[in-house]
Scaffold this motif. Structure first.
Motif, PDB file in Angstrom:
ATOM      1  N   LYS A   1       2.713  18.064 -44.391  1.00 15.86           N
ATOM      2  CA  LYS A   1       3.286  17.317 -43.284  1.00 15.86           C
ATOM      3  C   LYS A   1       3.099  15.809 -43.450  1.00 15.86           C
ATOM      4  CE  LYS A   1       1.289  18.275 -39.425  1.00 15.86           C
ATOM      5  NZ  LYS A   1       0.445  17.079 -39.161  1.00 15.86           N
ATOM      6  N   THR A   2       1.942  15.414 -43.968  1.00 17.28           N
ATOM      7  CA  THR A   2       1.687  13.982 -44.166  1.00 17.28           C
ATOM      8  C   THR A   2       2.596  13.419 -45.255  1.00 17.28           C
ATOM      9  OG1 THR A   2      -0.629  14.333 -43.545  1.00 17.28           O
ATOM     10  CG2 THR A   2      -0.077  12.256 -44.608  1.00 17.28           C
ATOM     11  N   ILE A   3       2.878  14.215 -46.296  1.00 14.26           N
ATOM     12  CA  ILE A   3       3.797  13.775 -47.349  1.00 14.26           C
ATOM     13  C   ILE A   3       5.205  13.616 -46.783  1.00 14.26           C
ATOM     14  CG2 ILE A   3       4.912  14.467 -49.505  1.00 14.26           C
ATOM     15  CD1 ILE A   3       2.302  15.753 -50.344  1.00 14.26           C
ATOM     16  N   ILE A   4       5.606  14.559 -45.928  1.00 16.43           N
ATOM     17  CA  ILE A   4       6.908  14.434 -45.269  1.00 16.43           C
ATOM     18  C   ILE A   4       6.930  13.174 -44.417  1.00 16.43           C
ATOM     19  CG2 ILE A   4       8.456  15.479 -43.574  1.00 16.43           C
ATOM     20  CD1 ILE A   4       7.424  18.227 -44.523  1.00 16.43           C
ATOM     21  N   GLY A   5       5.837  12.946 -43.679  1.00 17.11           N
ATOM     22  CA  GLY A   5       5.748  11.731 -42.869  1.00 17.11           C
ATOM     23  C   GLY A   5       5.824  10.477 -43.716  1.00 17.11           C
TER      24      GLY A   5
ATOM     25  N   LEU B   1       6.621   7.748 -35.225  1.00 17.28           N
ATOM     26  CA  LEU B   1       6.261   9.097 -35.654  1.00 17.28           C
ATOM     27  C   LEU B   1       5.009   9.515 -34.895  1.00 17.28           C
ATOM     28  CD1 LEU B   1       8.096   8.088 -38.044  1.00 17.28           C
ATOM     29  CD2 LEU B   1       6.816   9.677 -39.485  1.00 17.28           C
ATOM     30  N   ILE B   2       5.046  10.690 -34.277  1.00 15.50           N
ATOM     31  CA  ILE B   2       3.926  11.192 -33.485  1.00 15.50           C
ATOM     32  C   ILE B   2       3.332  12.391 -34.209  1.00 15.50           C
ATOM     33  CG2 ILE B   2       3.213  12.161 -31.269  1.00 15.50           C
ATOM     34  CD1 ILE B   2       5.490  10.634 -29.965  1.00 15.50           C
ATOM     35  N   ASP B   3       2.165  12.178 -34.810  1.00 12.11           N
ATOM     36  CA  ASP B   3       1.515  13.260 -35.553  1.00 12.11           C
ATOM     37  C   ASP B   3       0.776  14.189 -34.590  1.00 12.11           C
ATOM     38  OD1 ASP B   3       0.796  14.679 -37.792  1.00 12.11           O
ATOM     39  OD2 ASP B   3      -0.969  13.447 -38.233  1.00 12.11           O
ATOM     40  N   GLU B   4       0.642  15.468 -34.988  1.00 15.19           N
ATOM     41  CA  GLU B   4       0.020  16.483 -34.136  1.00 15.19           C
ATOM     42  C   GLU B   4       0.649  16.440 -32.745  1.00 15.19           C
ATOM     43  OE1 GLU B   4      -1.798  18.563 -35.586  1.00 15.19           O
ATOM     44  OE2 GLU B   4      -2.448  17.505 -37.382  1.00 15.19           O
ATOM     45  N   ALA B   5       1.972  16.476 -32.716  1.00 12.08           N
ATOM     46  CA  ALA B   5       2.724  16.241 -31.482  1.00 12.08           C
ATOM     47  C   ALA B   5       2.562  17.349 -30.449  1.00 12.08           C
ATOM     48  CB  ALA B   5       4.211  16.056 -31.810  1.00 12.08           C
TER      49      ALA B   5
END
Length: 503
Positions: free
Chosen positions: A37-41, A116-120
């Motif tokens: 997910k972080t790579i996608i971000g 971008l909102i991580d762990e949304a």
């Protein structure tokens, strides 16, 4: 980007581009734990910066700030500032700002071309207020989560993007397969259900009391000693007191154990992770943490924290699904009945966001839900419904005979048995195991299980294992029938005695 995107990661970017191009401003991108997910971000951030847009990347936990900055740097994105307290990487002139939501709530928010909102799935009301501000109406807010199933999330996000699933990634070898054992079945009948950040779930205080029973705590350790194979293990507890009990029990058994909670400093948490990696400790007991942002090589998950939340369950199991050299599967020791309650984690799937409205159950919805797993009565391994032979121990239950012997009488097992409703469709092993559970749980005489088994089958449970198994509704009805019949018999006997005495 220093790394080439995998197929599902590239597909995620394609879905996002299409969503934004078709007018959506609040898309939610679902990426399973371990999907990168972080790579996608980072790919989204790089694309925005290349077009001259500034980016705000929000995280809900302090521990994710440095981790995100490090991951971005690994991808070649170094034009990053941090908005969090007096962080040494504070630099408002950088086009990418990594910020904790808690700090943004207290400060003026800098302008950005995309958020971008991580762990949304972890929702803050401030997000809704921020999104609703007129000056941010045309700015895309992209949610990133492995579990975007929070109630009401669909009120704020307008498109759910699912580029892949846990089951697909396991099938491709990008996530680890897993095996689940359910060695104990806690009694949670007296634990209240309340509203929590993960939706309706067990009340912590009552849950801690139920799960802190000495036999359950000892069972967690004894099961790990039997099945754990010294795998690096995360043990998820209910609260600090419960986690400490588990940690002390492991230490008393000679298993080097670490402990982590929300107050554990980041440097100490890192040292514990290194010790787990190096084999200096075997188990890390934790509470309220290690469900997000943990990239440790974990090969066993102990679920000693029952939950009704698909979000929490999926996040916990996800800690063990990352692949690693020499790792053929993740071992899940479920002492909480959560897998039996919610199903295998790779079967949990939603095709739309929850808009907060009451969802009426329907036959169509029920038909889409995969059947829940079944427990092997021999080894407690959980197997898919419909699989007769246990993949773990090879046990295969024999089909029930159409004739059952009870008290020397042959009883046909056909149709509804109104006259003999106490007979239940279980194997002798299942009946014996459930009788043992009933005897122990209700404090019955040591002869209770054997006597009832003999009453049913006209013989003793020779050759059967003596592992208790929680009874199902059918067995409970059988026991209730016997209790009612006994009470009626006693009442009839009293009347006869009273009549005799009156005469």
């Amino acid at each position: 980007m220093k790394f080439t995107l995998l197929q599902h990661q590239d597909h995620a970017i394609g879905l996002l581009r299409h969503s934004l191009a078709t007018g959506h401003k609040r898309p939610m991108l679902q990426a399973p734990t371990g999907a990168g997910k972080t790579i996608i971000g980072a790919a989204i951030v790089e694309g925005a910066v290349s077009k001259g847009n500034s980016v705000i990347f929000t995280v809900p936990f302090l521990s994710l700030v440095d981790q995100t900055v490090e991951r971005f740097a690994e991808q070649g994105i170094t034009c990053v500032g941090v908005i969090q307290g007096q962080h040494p990487a504070t630099d408002p002139d950088q086009p990418v700002q990594v910020a904790t939501i808690q700090t943004l709530m207290k400060r003026a928010i800098p302008p950005a071309g995309i958020v971008l909102i991580d762990e949304a799935h972890k929702w803050f009301e401030f997000y809704g207020e921020w999104m609703a501000r007129p000056e941010w109406a045309r700015v895309p807010f992209v949610g990133l989560s492995a579990t975007p199933w929070t109630k009401g999330l669909g009120k704020h996000y307008d498109d759910l993007l699912v580029p892949t699933t846990t089951k697909e990634l396991i099938g491709k070898g990008l996530l680890s397969p897993f095996k689940v054992f359910a060695p104990s079945h806690p009694d949670l009948s007296k634990v209240k259900t309340v509203n929590t950040e993960y939706g309706r779930d067990y009340q912590s205080s009552g849950l801690s009391k139920a799960m802190s029973e000495p036999v359950l705590v000892a069972g967690v350790v004894s099961t790990w000693l039997k099945l754990g194979e010294d795998r690096p293990t995360l043990c998820f507890a209910v609260d600090r007191a419960h986690a400490r009990k588990l940690s002390d029990e492991f230490e008393a058994a000679g298993v080097p154990t670490g402990y982590v909670d929300m107050d554990t400093p980041a440097d100490e948490r890192q040292r514990i992770g290194e010790r787990l990696k190096n084999g200096q400790i075997k188990v890390v007991c934790n509470v309220y943490t290690l469900t997000t942002g943990v990239d440790w090589d974990v090969r066993c998950i102990i679920l000693a924290r029952p939950t009704k939340s698909e979000i929490l369950f999926t996040q916990i199991v996800g800690r063990g699904l990352r692949t690693a050299e020499g790792k053929d599967h993740c071992l899940i020791l479920d002492h909480s009945d959560t897998t039996l309650r919610l199903g295998f984690v790779d079967d949990i799937h939603h095709e739309e966001l929850d808009d907060g409205k009451h969802q009426k159950s329907s036959a169509t919805k029920r038909d889409r839900e995969p059947p829940k797993p079944k427990e092997c009565p021999s080894c407690s391994h959980l197997k898919p419904a419909g699989v007769r032979k246990c993949p773990s121990c090879g046990f295969e239950p024999t089909r029930q005979s159409q004739i059952e012997e009870q008290q020397g009488e042959l009883i046909p097992l056909k149709g509804k048995r109104k006259a003999r409703g106490e007979v239940t469709p279980h194997t002798p092993q299942e009946v014996w195991s459930m009788l043992l559970w009933w005897q122990e749980f209700h404090g019955k005489s040591p002869k209770f299980a054997k006597a009832n088994f003999f009453e049913r089958y006209g013989g003793w449970p020779d050759g059967l294992h003596s592992r208790p198994m929680a009874p199902d509704a059918s067995f409970g009805n059988w026991m209730k029938h016997k209790q009612i019949a006994y009470a009626k018999g006693q009442a009839k006997l009293r009347k006869m005695r009273e009549a005799h005495a009156a005469a």
